[in-house]
Design an enzyme around this catalytic site. Structure first.
Site, PDB file in Angstrom:
ATOM      1  N   GLU A   2      -9.040  13.926  15.323  1.00  0.00           N
ATOM      2  CA  GLU A   2      -8.628  14.148  13.945  1.00  0.00           C
ATOM      3  C   GLU A   2      -9.453  15.297  13.376  1.00  0.00           C
ATOM      4  O   GLU A   2     -10.206  15.965  14.092  1.00  0.00           O
ATOM      5  CB  GLU A   2      -8.803  12.879  13.083  1.00  0.00           C
TER       6      GLU A   2
ATOM      7  N   ASP B 101      -5.400   5.008  10.304  1.00  0.00           N
ATOM      8  CA  ASP B 101      -6.844   5.120  10.040  1.00  0.00           C
ATOM      9  C   ASP B 101      -7.364   3.865   9.359  1.00  0.00           C
ATOM     10  O   ASP B 101      -8.556   3.579   9.385  1.00  0.00           O
ATOM     11  CB  ASP B 101      -7.111   6.304   9.114  1.00  0.00           C
TER      12      ASP B 101
ATOM     13  N   HIS C 239       0.806  -1.214   0.000  1.00  0.00           N
ATOM     14  CA  HIS C 239       0.000   0.000   0.000  1.00  0.00           C
ATOM     15  C   HIS C 239       0.835   1.259   0.000  1.00  0.00           C
ATOM     16  O   HIS C 239       0.393   2.321   0.429  1.00  0.00           O
ATOM     17  CB  HIS C 239      -0.978   0.003   1.158  1.00  0.00           C
TER      18      HIS C 239
END
Ligand SMILES: Cc1cc2nc3c(=O)[nH]c(=O)nc-3n(C[C@H](O)[C@H](O)[C@H](O)COP(=O)(O)OP(=O)(O)OC[C@H]3O[C@@H](n4cnc5c(N)ncnc54)[C@H](O)[C@@H]3O)c2cc1C
Ligand SMILES: Cc1ccn(-c2ncnc3[nH]cnc23)c1
Length: 506
Positions: free
Chosen positions: A257, A146, A85
């Site tokens: 956040e 996240d 990723h």
């Protein structure tokens, strides 16, 4: 035809060692090279010569030792691949060997309960699997990203940051011990007390100093439920003041956040869309007039014995914040559903064929003293149309980060992560196309440079030694010193493009 020729050339490259003769438990695959030449960024495709599926740590060590023994004239490099990723080819290698870390077998996830609980995991393990296993014991890691479908090795090679980092630091601040295979093929256990320089080098080390084959991660008691809150601000100063207040307070929220909502049209794009709530406290219809809005996202963990108290506690904390009162949006979810929230977006995007697209992401770490200057220029001028994906913005406390690790962060006590998580529409030439987004990213970086904001890239991507030297600044010499100590032939993680394998003229 080209790809067949390419693979053939790779098999016949002059320095191809007889990898197939190595005494391994695992195996080499010389055909699935295209999968290993892709990542989440979908922008770079470096074709390796082969993919190693290691069964054991010894397979990795034997392979690297074999390449080490070939000496500086070998062109072979090795890229550990976690879940692939990365954004710009960081887990790839041109004509080298990709190590598929998820193939590693060996001890399963081992949870140790007790006064200071921890979990021992493979470097190729996904965080989502660690969460499922540790929850069986009522435990969980303290610091997250996240999105959980990432590997231990991949996130610890960067830092691993999310809304819990203000309190617990990034994931690299919650590691007790590592097992690492260095660029010489040595298998070394390291921690604060044993081989501590290697331990600190590897954490945030962009894969440069060793391959993480096992890690011991700190755990805490896992909460059962989460109050998940989003509120809006139109005033950036009020937004940042509240965020900075919250990350400096002891007992308020457990996750802080934020998002930037650019909407020049005035139609408030459904900012709650990814907010998969089952029983939301409906925000009354809020009319936006095209102003840029700032969404503060909070989470308060709790257990079932506090169900009747939690609403009062949350209301008390919220009463001290200066958000637009009609925009409170609150829901309650299970802890695992909160932590795995981005996977919900993934499923939605995959269903629309919008996941496997180019992702020209730009992640910046910005000193607190410069965040207003940055916001005014970037959110006020440079970003014109609506954003092509989430724009995260939230502060963290530098005191929770360890200076001895390799991660590069701004000097100030509080700094912000601002993350432009854009998806490009393939073959579009409009404002949602790759070229437009890359130009916008370039303008943002040029502004940071000319305004001397002291900004550092997170998940950094540079292509020249000069840029990397500027990134590391005064820490460049130490970084080079560590490279020469643990990977002197520059065999490891060539996809980061920090060190080129120096092949002397024969
Ligand atoms: C949808 C999405 C959401 C994200 N959200 C966050 C977030 O909230 N916070 C955050 O901090 N990051 C986030 N990231 C970034 C992510 O942490 C990095 O891209 C991470 O490197 C990806 O993990 P991976 O296992 O796919 O690593 P890979 O892409 O496979 O590898 C990344 C780098 O680490 C090296 N590497 C891989 N495994 C090892 C190992 N075992 N030992 C040593 N080096 C290794 C590779 O060679 C490469 O250089 C997100 C990424 C995506 C795609
Ligand atoms: C590609 C994509 C789709 C949604 N996201 C995200 N949404 C919200 N927060 C995130 N953090 C990292 N990726 C995130 C990322």
């Amino acid at each position: 035809f080209v790809s067949c020729v390419t693979i053939k050339l790779n098999l016949c490259s002059p320095n191809t060692p007889s990898l197939n003769t190595l005494p391994l438990d695992g195996h080499f695959n010389f055909h699935e090279v295209h999968h290993a030449a892709r990542d989440f960024g979908n922008r770079y495709q470096f074709l390796p010569m082969a993919v190693l599926h290691p069964k054991t740590v010894s397979d990795i060590a034997t392979t690297i030792k074999h390449i080490w023994d070939m000496g500086p004239h070998s062109e072979l490099t090795v890229a550990a691949r976690g879940h692939g990723h990365s954004l710009q080819g960081q887990a790839q290698t041109q004509r080298g060997v990709v190590i598929n870390m998820e193939s590693l077998e060996g001890p399963e996830i081992q949870v140790y309960t007790g006064s200071s609980p921890y979990v021992d995991v493979s470097g190729g393990e996904l965080w989502i699997n660690i969460l499922h296993e540790s929850l069986k014991y009522g435990l969980a890691p303290k610091s997250w990203t996240d999105y959980l479908h990432l590997t231990i090795g991949g996130t610890l090679s960067n830092a691993g940051i999310s809304g819990q980092a203000f309190r617990h630091g990034p994931q690299i601040s919650n590691v007790h011990q590592l097992e690492v295979v260095t660029g010489k093929g040595e298998v070394i256990n390291c921690s604060e007390k044993q081989n501590e320089d290697l331990f600190h080098s590897v954490l945030g080390g962009l894969g440069q100093f060793g391959i993480i084959t096992r890690a011991r991660i700190s755990l805490e008691a896992a909460p059962a439920r989460v109050k998940w809150i989003r509120v809006l601000y139109s005033d950036f100063a009020a937004f940042t003041q509240d965020q900075e207040h919250l990350i400096s307070s002891e007992n308020t929220f457990d996750y802080v956040e934020g998002f930037v909502i650019i909407n020049r049209t005035g139609l408030l794009n459904n900012w709650r869309s990814s907010f998969n709530s089952k029983d939301p406290v409906q925000a009354s219809q809020f009319k936006s007039d095209g102003r840029t809005l700032f969404c503060l996202e909070l989470a308060k963990y709790f257990n079932l014995d506090k169900t009747d108290l939690i609403n009062e506690e949350v209301e008390n904390f919220l009463s001290r914040l200066s958000y637009i009162r009609s925009t409170l949006f609150m829901s309650e979810v299970a802890y695992i559903d909160f932590l795995d929230r981005v996977h919900v977006s993934e499923i939605k995007l995959r269903s629309k064929d919008l996941w496997d697209v180019p992702h020209p992401w730009l992640n910046l770490l910005i000193p607190k003293s410069k965040i207003h200057t940055f916001a005014e220029e970037v959110f006020g001028s440079i970003l014109t149309a609506t954003s092509n994906g989430p724009i995260l913005i939230y502060p963290v406390n530098r005191s929770r980060w360890d200076n001895r690790t390799s991660v590069v962060i701004p000097e100030e006590h509080i700094f912000y992560l601002v993350a432009f998580l854009t998806s490009a529409v393939p073959s579009s030439t409009g404002t949602d196309g790759l070229e437009h987004i890359l130009t916008q990213n370039k303008r943002i970086l040029e502004f940071c440079e000319t305004a001397h904001l002291g900004v550092k890239q997170y998940l950094p991507h540079y292509t020249t030694k000069k840029e990397w030297q500027a990134h590391f600044g005064p820490r460049w010499e130490a970084f080079v010193q560590r490279k020469s100590a643990y990977d002197p032939l520059a065999i490891l993680a060539p996809g980061q493009r920090i060190f080129q394998k120096a092949i002397p003229f024969s």
